[in-house]
Motif scaffolding. Sequence first.
Motif, mmCIF file in Angstrom:
data_model
loop_
_atom_site.group_PDB
_atom_site.id
_atom_site.type_symbol
_atom_site.label_atom_id
_atom_site.label_comp_id
_atom_site.label_asym_id
_atom_site.label_seq_id
_atom_site.Cartn_x
_atom_site.Cartn_y
_atom_site.Cartn_z
ATOM 1 N N LEU A 20 -6.915 3.121 -0.792
ATOM 2 C CA LEU A 20 -5.963 2.010 -0.868
ATOM 3 C C LEU A 20 -6.096 1.181 0.396
ATOM 4 O O LEU A 20 -5.961 1.702 1.501
ATOM 5 C CB LEU A 20 -4.535 2.541 -1.001
ATOM 6 C CG LEU A 20 -4.267 3.474 -2.183
ATOM 7 C CD1 LEU A 20 -2.881 4.087 -2.063
ATOM 8 C CD2 LEU A 20 -4.426 2.726 -3.488
ATOM 9 N N THR A 21 -6.357 -0.114 0.225
ATOM 10 C CA THR A 21 -6.526 -1.013 1.357
ATOM 11 C C THR A 21 -5.649 -2.236 1.146
ATOM 12 O O THR A 21 -5.747 -2.897 0.109
ATOM 13 C CB THR A 21 -7.998 -1.455 1.490
ATOM 14 O OG1 THR A 21 -8.823 -0.297 1.555
ATOM 15 C CG2 THR A 21 -8.206 -2.298 2.721
ATOM 16 N N SER A 22 -4.808 -2.545 2.121
ATOM 17 C CA SER A 22 -3.953 -3.726 2.022
ATOM 18 C C SER A 22 -4.799 -4.986 2.088
ATOM 19 O O SER A 22 -5.619 -5.142 2.992
ATOM 20 C CB SER A 22 -2.927 -3.747 3.147
ATOM 21 O OG SER A 22 -2.033 -2.674 3.019
ATOM 22 N N THR B 215 -2.603 -4.879 -2.780
ATOM 23 C CA THR B 215 -3.432 -3.759 -2.340
ATOM 24 C C THR B 215 -4.660 -3.624 -3.218
ATOM 25 O O THR B 215 -4.572 -3.734 -4.444
ATOM 26 C CB THR B 215 -2.618 -2.448 -2.377
ATOM 27 O OG1 THR B 215 -1.484 -2.596 -1.530
ATOM 28 C CG2 THR B 215 -3.439 -1.257 -1.925
ATOM 29 N N GLN C 99 0.813 -1.215 0.000
ATOM 30 C CA GLN C 99 0.000 0.000 0.000
ATOM 31 C C GLN C 99 0.853 1.274 0.000
ATOM 32 O O GLN C 99 0.536 2.238 -0.701
ATOM 33 C CB GLN C 99 -0.931 -0.001 1.213
ATOM 34 C CG GLN C 99 -1.879 1.157 1.229
ATOM 35 C CD GLN C 99 -2.588 1.299 2.551
ATOM 36 O OE1 GLN C 99 -2.500 2.343 3.159
ATOM 37 N NE2 GLN C 99 -3.271 0.274 3.014
#
Length: 147
Positions: free
Chosen positions: A124-126, A132, A82
């Motif tokens: 943005l999300t891991s 990501t 991310q």
Amino acid sequence: MKEIITFCLGLIITVAVAGCSTSDERADFSDTYLSSNLTAPNYAQLHEIPVPEKAIMDSKKTLLFGSEPLIGRLVFSAPYAQSGLFDFYLQEMPKTGWREMTAVRSDNSFLTFLKDNRIATIRLTSETDTTTAILIDISMSRNLKGN
């Protein structure tokens, strides 16, 4: 009035094309920008949104209207951490005419950019340490001017 007609026509075409598709395939993109390596002609309008190499578009969650101006939602998964993608969008969005408004780096990072009367919000999300999820919403505002 022209904007409304263009929006409605884009919606009708998008729904018609989506209704014809029975495949659950995702497009794999190998160029930094999608415009030269598309699998579906209705995604040709993505020339102003940077997309990292090897990003995979989630066609079931992506919904676009029009091309001039582009509005809608783009959903990708990319094989990068991310933090690297956060820096990628801070660097690449201005190259396509977007101006940074806000940036919040956290577990769910958010970046907001302005271009003309449109706002692009990037989340943005891991998913894992090296993958990501990228969600980009592009909306119009009659009250803003970016350039």
